[in-house]
Design a protein around this motif. Structure first.
Motif, short mmCIF file in Angstrom:
data_model
loop_
_atom_site.label_atom_id
_atom_site.label_comp_id
_atom_site.label_asym_id
_atom_site.label_seq_id
_atom_site.Cartn_x
_atom_site.Cartn_y
_atom_site.Cartn_z
N GLU A 49 2.42 3.93 3.50
CA GLU A 49 3.72 3.87 4.36
C GLU A 49 4.53 3.20 4.11
O GLU A 49 5.97 3.53 4.10
CB GLU A 49 3.28 4.03 6.02
N PRO A 50 4.58 1.72 4.04
CA PRO A 50 5.62 0.70 3.68
C PRO A 50 6.13 1.24 2.44
O PRO A 50 7.54 0.61 2.29
CB PRO A 50 4.93 -0.64 3.72
N ASP A 51 5.72 1.75 1.50
CA ASP A 51 6.47 2.21 0.20
C ASP A 51 7.09 3.48 0.44
O ASP A 51 7.78 3.71 -0.74
CB ASP A 51 5.23 2.24 -0.86
N LEU A 52 7.22 4.02 1.40
CA LEU A 52 8.16 5.41 1.53
C LEU A 52 9.37 5.04 2.01
O LEU A 52 9.74 4.01 2.69
CB LEU A 52 7.24 6.33 2.65
N PRO A 53 10.44 6.05 1.77
CA PRO A 53 11.69 5.92 1.92
C PRO A 53 12.00 5.60 3.61
O PRO A 53 11.39 6.34 4.31
CB PRO A 53 12.46 7.08 1.51
N TRP A 54 13.00 4.82 4.00
CA TRP A 54 12.97 4.55 5.47
C TRP A 54 13.43 5.90 6.25
O TRP A 54 13.15 5.93 7.19
CB TRP A 54 14.16 3.39 5.40
N TYR A 55 14.47 6.53 5.48
CA TYR A 55 14.87 7.73 5.90
C TYR A 55 13.69 8.94 6.28
O TYR A 55 14.08 10.03 7.07
CB TYR A 55 16.02 8.45 5.40
N LEU A 56 12.60 8.76 5.86
CA LEU A 56 11.59 9.42 6.41
C LEU A 56 11.13 9.28 7.64
O LEU A 56 10.56 9.97 8.55
CB LEU A 56 10.19 9.47 5.61
N LEU A 57 11.52 8.18 8.41
CA LEU A 57 11.24 7.68 9.68
C LEU A 57 9.84 7.58 10.02
O LEU A 57 9.44 7.76 11.10
CB LEU A 57 12.10 8.38 10.67
N ARG A 58 9.09 7.59 9.06
CA ARG A 58 7.43 7.36 9.16
C ARG A 58 6.80 8.43 9.68
O ARG A 58 5.85 8.47 10.68
CB ARG A 58 7.12 5.97 9.87
N LYS A 59 7.41 9.63 9.55
CA LYS A 59 7.06 10.66 10.14
C LYS A 59 5.66 11.28 9.44
O LYS A 59 4.83 12.20 10.10
CB LYS A 59 8.08 12.00 10.40
N THR A 60 5.75 11.10 8.25
CA THR A 60 4.43 11.56 7.16
C THR A 60 3.21 10.81 7.25
O THR A 60 3.29 9.67 8.15
CB THR A 60 4.99 11.31 5.60
N HIS A 61 2.29 11.50 7.13
CA HIS A 61 0.94 10.90 6.93
C HIS A 61 0.06 11.20 5.75
O HIS A 61 0.14 12.47 5.36
CB HIS A 61 0.38 11.21 8.24
N GLY A 62 -0.49 10.39 5.05
CA GLY A 62 -1.29 10.41 3.95
C GLY A 62 -2.80 9.79 4.02
O GLY A 62 -3.36 9.85 4.97
N VAL A 63 -2.88 9.26 3.06
CA VAL A 63 -4.46 8.64 2.83
C VAL A 63 -4.47 7.39 3.88
O VAL A 63 -3.49 6.46 3.82
CB VAL A 63 -4.71 8.17 1.42
N PRO A 64 -5.41 7.50 4.68
CA PRO A 64 -5.37 6.44 5.71
C PRO A 64 -5.52 5.08 5.00
O PRO A 64 -6.55 4.73 4.07
CB PRO A 64 -6.52 6.64 6.51
N ASP A 65 -4.72 4.08 5.26
CA ASP A 65 -4.73 2.79 4.51
C ASP A 65 -6.12 1.82 5.14
O ASP A 65 -6.65 2.28 5.91
CB ASP A 65 -3.56 1.91 4.74
N ASP A 66 -6.23 0.71 4.56
CA ASP A 66 -7.37 0.06 4.69
C ASP A 66 -7.24 -0.49 6.18
O ASP A 66 -8.54 -0.70 6.69
CB ASP A 66 -7.25 -1.21 3.83
N PRO A 92 -2.51 -5.86 2.52
CA PRO A 92 -1.46 -6.07 3.45
C PRO A 92 -1.78 -5.21 4.58
O PRO A 92 -1.67 -4.00 4.56
CB PRO A 92 -0.24 -5.81 2.90
N VAL A 93 -1.70 -5.96 5.80
CA VAL A 93 -1.75 -5.21 7.21
C VAL A 93 -0.37 -4.37 7.55
O VAL A 93 0.77 -4.96 7.30
CB VAL A 93 -2.06 -5.96 8.45
N ASP A 94 -0.48 -2.77 7.84
CA ASP A 94 0.77 -2.21 8.07
C ASP A 94 0.62 -1.85 9.48
O ASP A 94 -0.03 -0.80 9.75
CB ASP A 94 0.93 -1.08 7.05
N ASP A 149 -6.23 1.44 8.76
CA ASP A 149 -6.34 2.52 9.75
C ASP A 149 -8.05 2.78 9.97
O ASP A 149 -8.56 3.68 9.41
CB ASP A 149 -5.94 3.68 8.95
N SER A 150 -8.60 1.90 10.76
CA SER A 150 -9.99 1.69 10.95
C SER A 150 -10.37 3.21 11.72
O SER A 150 -11.64 3.30 11.23
CB SER A 150 -10.26 0.49 11.91
N TYR A 151 -9.69 3.69 12.52
CA TYR A 151 -10.14 4.89 13.26
C TYR A 151 -10.17 6.11 12.39
O TYR A 151 -11.06 6.79 12.22
CB TYR A 151 -9.20 5.27 14.39
N TYR A 152 -9.20 6.09 11.52
CA TYR A 152 -9.24 7.11 10.64
C TYR A 152 -10.22 7.09 9.47
O TYR A 152 -10.83 7.97 8.87
CB TYR A 152 -7.71 7.25 9.90
N ARG A 153 -10.52 5.83 8.97
CA ARG A 153 -11.48 5.54 7.95
C ARG A 153 -12.77 5.76 8.68
O ARG A 153 -13.77 6.57 8.09
CB ARG A 153 -11.52 4.12 7.57
#
Length: 501
Positions: free
Chosen positions: A385-402, A493-495, A404-408
């Motif tokens: 998520e931190p690598d995505l363009p800011w203008y997406l406003l974090r609306k997207t969702h892809g592979v759960p990162d490290d 890194p924690v996001d 994202d304990s609940y999603y993992r």
């Protein structure tokens, strides 16, 4: 020249329609790239495991009421996740999302077609400033918040605006819908039931209704009350171990409620006649509901989507005030700004679709590799998520990162037969693990043959603790894994996701 200008102004009135249609089409398309994750996995498998007889669906609704909550949005989730094919699930989500924007505009303004500039502003504010980042790309969350808001606003509209406009038999048929709409979510239903009661008290609205209208109103209020009947709901109160400061929640998750409160004070001081008129109209329903819905957010102790309904109700109430002020805006300015807002929305959702398709494809790939892995370890680079363009406003969702304990956890339970999911950088595939010693850096991720000192436990929800460590002042999450009979540690890194819980 004047004729040409009038034609341009007339054409500009279709810009809000274009914006809404484009948003709906975008969500319909993105629905095909929303792999089952998180609650979607949990709800799908929960129903699939108890779908053993003809009455499984109503029985699952009762069980959810008993052990989960009294949200109809959750109770009817199997319709979308288990019964609908993906194409219908995706398209229906796009349609309902478009209807949400439409009904917000419809309830906010007296004449949406002629007030196209205000319509464009409302659509843009709803698209940009609402907490879509906390809803993710997850159908369960969408059913609760987007569908829940759409249903309850439609119910308010048919109760307050349709008498004499649609056939009476349709109004009778809509009585059950009014109950279900208000019962979709407690943060919408109960506040709206209180708001509707305030409207009944402050006006002669209820007395003027025909029998069907009165029953729709009573069903609506009953639906709101129903959301508080589940005994399980109360166990979640105060469960957040890292509660957000109330002022932070009000600022970032209920800002429109604060603005509405300020507007009411201003009207009380300078325009009491307008305030009295508003109190005697359906405006009071939204104003009261916004305040009480904010109370639900504050009780939950975290922001994000908890303020979703309060924001919607407050935005409608604010623009009902603005619409009644009859502010005149020069045509050239209103047309130009409407075009600018429309262009911004088209750009935003075009890029959103592009990135969600990319992230969805990555997630499908990760799921496939994980299913084939014997030990749960896969080697893959994915977009965080931190690598995505800011203008997406974090609306997207892809592979759960490290972190994202609940999603993992959900992926481990439903895709990996319980084995821990560990996603290592693709370049780590070439490591000779039997000879590996020390640490190795892969971009912003670190693999080590020993745990770093100073680790601590971070807990947001008690059943999902996480081990973290500070590295050069930056927070990293620690993930242990075994390869070739040896123990290694991955540090990422924690996001901290907005509205994380």
């Amino acid at each position: 020249m004047a004729h040409s200008q009038n034609r341009n102004i007339h054409a500009a009135s279709f810009l809000p329609v274009l914006m809404i249609a484009f948003i709906g089409a975008a969500y319909a398309l993105m629905g095909f790239f929303m792999p089952p994750l998180g609650d979607d996995l949990g709800f799908y498998h929960s129903f699939a495991e108890q779908n053993d007889c003809w009455y499984s669906f109503p029985r699952s609704m009762y069980r959810h009421w008993l052990w989960g909550n009294a949200r109809f949005a959750d109770m009817i989730t199997p319709v979308g996740l288990n019964f609908m094919p993906q194409w219908l699930r995706s398209i229906s989500n796009g349609i309902v999302t478009a209807v949400l924007f439409y009904i917000i505009v419809k309830l906010s303004l007296k004449r949406p077609r002629t007030e196209y500039f205000l319509s464009a502003i409302i659509i843009s504010l709803a698209a940009i400033t609402f907490r879509w980042d906390a809803i993710w790309m997850e159908f369960c969350a969408t059913y609760n918040y987007v569908w829940g808001a759409t249903f309850i606003l439609l119910a308010v509209y048919v109760i307050t605006k349709t008498e004499g406009r649609i056939a009476t038999y349709w109004r009778w048929l809509l009585i059950p819908f009014c109950f279900i709409a208000a019962a979709m979510h407690e943060a919408a239903g109960m506040p709206m039931a209180i708001g509707m009661t305030a409207y009944i008290i402050s006006s002669g609205f209820y007395k003027r209704q025909d029998l069907a209208g009165k029953l729709m109103t009573l069903a609506f209020i009953a639906g709101g009350i129903f959301t508080l009947t589940s005994p399980a709901s109360y166990s979640r109160v105060g469960s957040m171990l890292q509660p957000e400061p109330p002022l932070e929640m009000l600022a970032f998750s209920a800002g429109y409620v604060v603005i509405l409160f300020i507007a009411i004070i201003c009207l009380f001081i300078w325009n009491r006649n307008l305030l009295k008129s508003l109190i005697r109209s359906s405006w009071i329903t939204f104003a009261v509901a916004a305040v009480f819905s904010t109370g639900f957010m504050l009780i939950s102790q975290y922001g994000g989507r908890t303020g979703w309904f309060a924001q919607i109700f407050a935005l409608i109430a604010i623009f009902q005030i603005i619409s009644r002020l009859n502010i005149t805006i020069p045509k050239c300015i209103s047309v130009s700004l409407s075009l600018l807002l429309c262009a911004a929305i088209l750009f935003h959702y075009s890029t959103l679709v592009y990135w969600q398709i990319k992230l969805g494809v990555e997630t499908y790939k990760a799921i496939g590799l994980y299913k084939e892995s014997s030990d749960g370890i896969i080697f893959m680079d994915y977009t965080n998520e931190p690598d995505l363009p800011w203008y997406l406003l974090r609306k997207t969702h892809g592979v759960p990162d490290d972190d994202d304990s609940y999603y993992r956890y959900r992926m481990s339970k439903h895709y990996g037969n319980g084995k821990q999911l560990v996603i290592l950088p693709a370049a780590a595939k070439d490591i000779d693990w039997s000879e590996f010693n020390g640490t190795k850096l892969f971009g912003d991720r670190i693999i080590s043959d020993h745990p770093f000192p100073g680790s601590y436990t971070d807990v947001i929800v008690e059943i999902f603790p996480r081990t973290m460590v500070l590295i050069r002042g930056k927070e990293y999450i620690e993930t242990g894994f075994n390869i070739k009979g040896r123990r290694f540690f991955l540090y990422s890194p924690v996001d901290r996701d907005p509205g994380e819980k």
